[in-house]
Design a protein around this motif. Sequence first.
Motif, PDB file in Angstrom:
ATOM      1  N   THR A 181     -85.221   4.206  57.690  1.00 36.38           N
ATOM      2  CA  THR A 181     -85.347   2.817  57.242  1.00 36.38           C
ATOM      3  C   THR A 181     -84.608   2.657  55.913  1.00 36.38           C
ATOM      4  O   THR A 181     -84.249   3.637  55.260  1.00 36.38           O
ATOM      5  N   ASP A 182     -84.392   1.434  55.540  1.00 31.39           N
ATOM      6  CA  ASP A 182     -83.739   1.150  54.254  1.00 31.39           C
ATOM      7  C   ASP A 182     -83.963  -0.319  53.926  1.00 31.39           C
ATOM      8  O   ASP A 182     -84.605  -1.052  54.700  1.00 31.39           O
ATOM      9  N   ARG A 183     -83.471  -0.748  52.793  1.00 28.27           N
ATOM     10  CA  ARG A 183     -83.473  -2.150  52.400  1.00 28.27           C
ATOM     11  C   ARG A 183     -82.023  -2.597  52.214  1.00 28.27           C
ATOM     12  O   ARG A 183     -81.133  -1.774  51.987  1.00 28.27           O
ATOM     13  N   PHE A 184     -81.817  -3.886  52.303  1.00 27.79           N
ATOM     14  CA  PHE A 184     -80.469  -4.410  52.053  1.00 27.79           C
ATOM     15  C   PHE A 184     -80.441  -5.125  50.698  1.00 27.79           C
ATOM     16  O   PHE A 184     -81.346  -5.924  50.425  1.00 27.79           O
ATOM     17  N   PRO A 185     -79.501  -4.857  49.855  1.00 29.00           N
ATOM     18  CA  PRO A 185     -78.397  -3.905  50.012  1.00 29.00           C
ATOM     19  C   PRO A 185     -78.886  -2.457  50.137  1.00 29.00           C
ATOM     20  O   PRO A 185     -79.940  -2.112  49.597  1.00 29.00           O
ATOM     21  N   LEU A 186     -78.117  -1.631  50.829  1.00 22.05           N
ATOM     22  CA  LEU A 186     -78.528  -0.257  51.103  1.00 22.05           C
ATOM     23  C   LEU A 186     -78.710   0.526  49.814  1.00 22.05           C
ATOM     24  O   LEU A 186     -77.960   0.356  48.834  1.00 22.05           O
ATOM     25  N   SER A 187     -79.703   1.384  49.825  1.00 18.39           N
ATOM     26  CA  SER A 187     -80.041   2.157  48.626  1.00 18.39           C
ATOM     27  C   SER A 187     -78.987   3.246  48.373  1.00 18.39           C
ATOM     28  O   SER A 187     -78.757   4.089  49.238  1.00 18.39           O
ATOM     29  N   PRO A 188     -78.384   3.270  47.190  1.00 13.78           N
ATOM     30  CA  PRO A 188     -77.365   4.296  46.912  1.00 13.78           C
ATOM     31  C   PRO A 188     -77.956   5.646  46.524  1.00 13.78           C
ATOM     32  O   PRO A 188     -77.243   6.655  46.515  1.00 13.78           O
ATOM     33  N   ASP A 189     -79.243   5.658  46.161  1.00 16.57           N
ATOM     34  CA  ASP A 189     -79.829   6.890  45.657  1.00 16.57           C
ATOM     35  C   ASP A 189     -80.562   7.694  46.722  1.00 16.57           C
ATOM     36  O   ASP A 189     -81.233   8.670  46.412  1.00 16.57           O
ATOM     37  N   LYS A 190     -80.434   7.330  47.995  1.00 12.04           N
ATOM     38  CA  LYS A 190     -81.081   8.100  49.057  1.00 12.04           C
ATOM     39  C   LYS A 190     -80.336   9.413  49.272  1.00 12.04           C
ATOM     40  O   LYS A 190     -79.142   9.519  48.960  1.00 12.04           O
ATOM     41  N   PRO A 191     -81.030  10.435  49.830  1.00 14.06           N
ATOM     42  CA  PRO A 191     -80.334  11.706  50.121  1.00 14.06           C
ATOM     43  C   PRO A 191     -79.126  11.477  51.024  1.00 14.06           C
ATOM     44  O   PRO A 191     -79.198  10.705  51.985  1.00 14.06           O
ATOM     45  N   LYS A 192     -78.025  12.142  50.703  1.00 11.23           N
ATOM     46  CA  LYS A 192     -76.790  11.961  51.466  1.00 11.23           C
ATOM     47  C   LYS A 192     -76.562  13.163  52.384  1.00 11.23           C
ATOM     48  O   LYS A 192     -76.775  14.305  51.995  1.00 11.23           O
TER      49      LYS A 192
ATOM     50  N   ASP B 259     -93.606   8.676  55.530  1.00 12.69           N
ATOM     51  CA  ASP B 259     -93.068   7.671  54.613  1.00 12.69           C
ATOM     52  C   ASP B 259     -92.891   6.299  55.257  1.00 12.69           C
ATOM     53  O   ASP B 259     -92.891   5.281  54.570  1.00 12.69           O
ATOM     54  N   LEU B 260     -92.751   6.241  56.570  1.00 10.81           N
ATOM     55  CA  LEU B 260     -92.588   4.950  57.230  1.00 10.81           C
ATOM     56  C   LEU B 260     -93.770   4.031  56.961  1.00 10.81           C
ATOM     57  O   LEU B 260     -93.601   2.822  56.790  1.00 10.81           O
ATOM     58  N   GLN B 261     -94.991   4.598  56.943  1.00 10.24           N
ATOM     59  CA  GLN B 261     -96.175   3.750  56.830  1.00 10.24           C
ATOM     60  C   GLN B 261     -96.986   3.975  55.559  1.00 10.24           C
ATOM     61  O   GLN B 261     -98.139   3.575  55.472  1.00 10.24           O
ATOM     62  N   ALA B 262     -96.391   4.608  54.567  1.00 10.51           N
ATOM     63  CA  ALA B 262     -97.125   4.869  53.331  1.00 10.51           C
ATOM     64  C   ALA B 262     -97.568   3.581  52.652  1.00 10.51           C
ATOM     65  O   ALA B 262     -98.715   3.456  52.202  1.00 10.51           O
TER      66      ALA B 262
ATOM     67  N   SER C  52    -105.863   0.540  53.282  1.00 11.28           N
ATOM     68  CA  SER C  52    -106.985   1.388  52.847  1.00 11.28           C
ATOM     69  C   SER C  52    -107.478   1.039  51.449  1.00 11.28           C
ATOM     70  O   SER C  52    -108.626   1.335  51.107  1.00 11.28           O
ATOM     71  N   GLY C  53    -106.601   0.469  50.628  1.00  7.26           N
ATOM     72  CA  GLY C  53    -106.954   0.223  49.238  1.00  7.26           C
ATOM     73  C   GLY C  53    -106.866   1.458  48.369  1.00  7.26           C
ATOM     74  O   GLY C  53    -107.254   1.421  47.195  1.00  7.26           O
ATOM     75  N   LEU C  54    -106.358   2.562  48.901  1.00  6.45           N
ATOM     76  CA  LEU C  54    -106.258   3.800  48.124  1.00  6.45           C
ATOM     77  C   LEU C  54    -105.065   3.726  47.181  1.00  6.45           C
ATOM     78  O   LEU C  54    -103.977   3.274  47.558  1.00  6.45           O
ATOM     79  N   GLU C  55    -105.264   4.217  45.971  1.00  2.00           N
ATOM     80  CA  GLU C  55    -104.181   4.226  44.996  1.00  2.00           C
ATOM     81  C   GLU C  55    -103.308   5.469  45.130  1.00  2.00           C
ATOM     82  O   GLU C  55    -102.116   5.431  44.825  1.00  2.00           O
ATOM     83  N   ASP C  56    -103.904   6.554  45.583  1.00  2.00           N
ATOM     84  CA  ASP C  56    -103.168   7.820  45.672  1.00  2.00           C
ATOM     85  C   ASP C  56    -102.770   8.075  47.128  1.00  2.00           C
ATOM     86  O   ASP C  56    -103.495   8.712  47.893  1.00  2.00           O
ATOM     87  N   VAL C  57    -101.605   7.564  47.510  1.00  2.00           N
ATOM     88  CA  VAL C  57    -101.058   7.773  48.850  1.00  2.00           C
ATOM     89  C   VAL C  57     -99.703   8.434  48.686  1.00  2.00           C
ATOM     90  O   VAL C  57     -98.784   7.850  48.118  1.00  2.00           O
ATOM     91  N   ARG C  58     -99.583   9.650  49.177  1.00  2.00           N
ATOM     92  CA  ARG C  58     -98.351  10.417  49.049  1.00  2.00           C
ATOM     93  C   ARG C  58     -97.666  10.491  50.418  1.00  2.00           C
ATOM     94  O   ARG C  58     -98.341  10.462  51.455  1.00  2.00           O
ATOM     95  N   SER C  59     -96.343  10.594  50.418  1.00  2.00           N
ATOM     96  CA  SER C  59     -95.633  10.517  51.688  1.00  2.00           C
ATOM     97  C   SER C  59     -94.636  11.648  51.857  1.00  2.00           C
ATOM     98  O   SER C  59     -94.072  12.163  50.885  1.00  2.00           O
ATOM     99  N   HIS C  60     -94.436  12.019  53.120  1.00  2.00           N
ATOM    100  CA  HIS C  60     -93.427  13.014  53.497  1.00  2.00           C
ATOM    101  C   HIS C  60     -92.484  12.370  54.510  1.00  2.00           C
ATOM    102  O   HIS C  60     -92.839  11.407  55.190  1.00  2.00           O
ATOM    103  N   ARG C  61     -91.285  12.907  54.617  1.00  2.00           N
ATOM    104  CA  ARG C  61     -90.269  12.316  55.474  1.00  2.00           C
ATOM    105  C   ARG C  61     -90.577  12.585  56.945  1.00  2.00           C
ATOM    106  O   ARG C  61     -90.911  13.709  57.328  1.00  2.00           O
ATOM    107  N   ILE C  62     -90.466  11.543  57.754  1.00  2.00           N
ATOM    108  CA  ILE C  62     -90.551  11.692  59.206  1.00  2.00           C
ATOM    109  C   ILE C  62     -89.212  11.249  59.792  1.00  2.00           C
ATOM    110  O   ILE C  62     -88.269  10.961  59.060  1.00  2.00           O
ATOM    111  N   TRP C  63     -89.128  11.217  61.103  1.00  2.00           N
ATOM    112  CA  TRP C  63     -87.827  11.028  61.752  1.00  2.00           C
ATOM    113  C   TRP C  63     -87.245   9.615  61.635  1.00  2.00           C
ATOM    114  O   TRP C  63     -86.049   9.406  61.802  1.00  2.00           O
ATOM    115  N   VAL C  64     -88.077   8.622  61.335  1.00  2.00           N
ATOM    116  CA  VAL C  64     -87.638   7.230  61.381  1.00  2.00           C
ATOM    117  C   VAL C  64     -86.816   6.886  60.145  1.00  2.00           C
ATOM    118  O   VAL C  64     -87.273   7.078  59.015  1.00  2.00           O
TER     119      VAL C  64
END
Length: 396
Positions: free
Chosen positions: A92-103, A68-71, A78-90
Motif C-alpha cells: 500500500t502507499d499514499r499519493f504522492p508516493l512515499s519516497p522514504d519507503k524501502p527500495k 502493517d496493513l491494518q495497524a 480497539s482504542g489501544l495506544e501501543d499498536v506495533r506493526s510488522h510487514r505483510i505481503w500487501v
Amino acid sequence: MPGFIDRRRASRLMEHEGLAALVLCQPETISWASGAFPGVASNWRRAGAAVLIVPADENAPLTAIVGDLQAASFAAASGLEDVRSHRIWVETDRFPLSPDKPKRTPRPAQYLLADSLGLLREALHEKGLAGRIGLDMGFVPAADFAAFQALPVQWIDATRIVERLRAIKQPAEIDRLRRAALHARAGLISLMEQIAPGMTAAEMTRIWASAAQDDATRQGLPPPDSCWAYIAVGGDGFAPGGPLAQGDIIKMDVGCVIAGYSSDGARTAVLGTPAPQAQAIHDALHRSFDAGLALLEPGRSLHDIYRTVATTMWDQGFDTYGRGHFGHGVGASIWSEEWPFIADDSEAILEPNMVMAFETPWYIDGLGGFIIEDQLLITDNGAEVMAPMSRDLRRL
C-alpha cells in the motif's frame, strides 16, 4: 476499550499461576479481548501474525502486534495506544508516493514470524514482563512454537486460563447470543410449518436459513452473518438423507452467527406417526434432559450434571448409551462448541453469565437422529432458556 476481557478476573487468574502476562495469538481471542479485527494475515491461523500482550497488572495497558496493513484500523477500533506493526505481503502507499519507503525490498509472501516475534521480544522487555509468561498453546502450532522458545521467557500453557476468561460473557456478548438463538428458533418454527413429504435435508436447510434471516429483517435488525444447520432425514441419523417419507425422523440442529457469536439449539420431529421405538427413545432423552436441566445452576459441577443425565438414560434401560458430553459453552469461535463441556471428566463449575448449550443427542442408524438442545444463560439463581420452545417429539 471495546473488548470483552475482564482485566480484574484475568489478573486474579494470572496471579494464581504466577504469570507476569498473557500473550494471546488465536485470532478470535484477540478480537474478543481487544474488540478489533487482528488483520488479514491472521486468516492463515499461524502464530505470530497478530499478538496481544495482557499484563497481569490490571491497570497496565495492553500491547498489540499486527500486520502493517491494518495497524491503524486496529488502533482505532480497539482504542489501544501501543499498536506495533510488522510487514505483510500487501503493498500500500499514499499519493504522492512515499519516497522514504524501502527500495527494491520485496515484502514476504505472507508475513515473517521472526519480525513479529522480534517486536514481541522488544515489547516484553520495555514493559518489564519477564519470567513466567502465559501462552495460548492450545492454538500455537508445533511448527511455530520453536521460534517462541527462542525468546528469553518461560512459556506456560495458559489455554485453560483463556478458556475460563472467555466462558464468562459480558452483556453485549449475551445479547448477541440471545439474538442468534431467537432467529434460529424462528427459523425452526417456520420450517416445521413447511415440511412436506419428499423434501430433502438440503431443501429444509434452505427454508430454515431463509426464515431465520427473515426474522431479523422483520424486526429491522441486521441479518445474521451466517446460518448453519445439521439437518438429517430418515434412518441414518447424522447424514442429510431424504427424501422425506411417512414415519421418518427429522433431526434439526441449527445455529445463527451474529458478530462472530454462534447460537446452538436443536429439536426433533417426525412426519406422521413415529415408530414405537423412536417415541420411546425420544421420551427417554427428554426425561434425561429434564433431569440435567434441573441441575444447571451456579456452583454445580459439570461432572455431576453429566452423571445425572447418563444415569437417567441407563436407568431407563439404555445402558449402552455413552454420549461423551451433554453440552458445551458457546461464544465467538470458529465452531459452535467451546469450553466448558458437560462431560464425565470435567472439572469445571458453572458460574453466572456463562452461556451453555445443553443437549441430549443420539444418532441411531436405521431409526434416525434424535436431539433436544437448548441454549441457556446461567443466572445468579439458576438457568434461563434463551429461546424456549416445546421439547416434545413434534409430529408433522
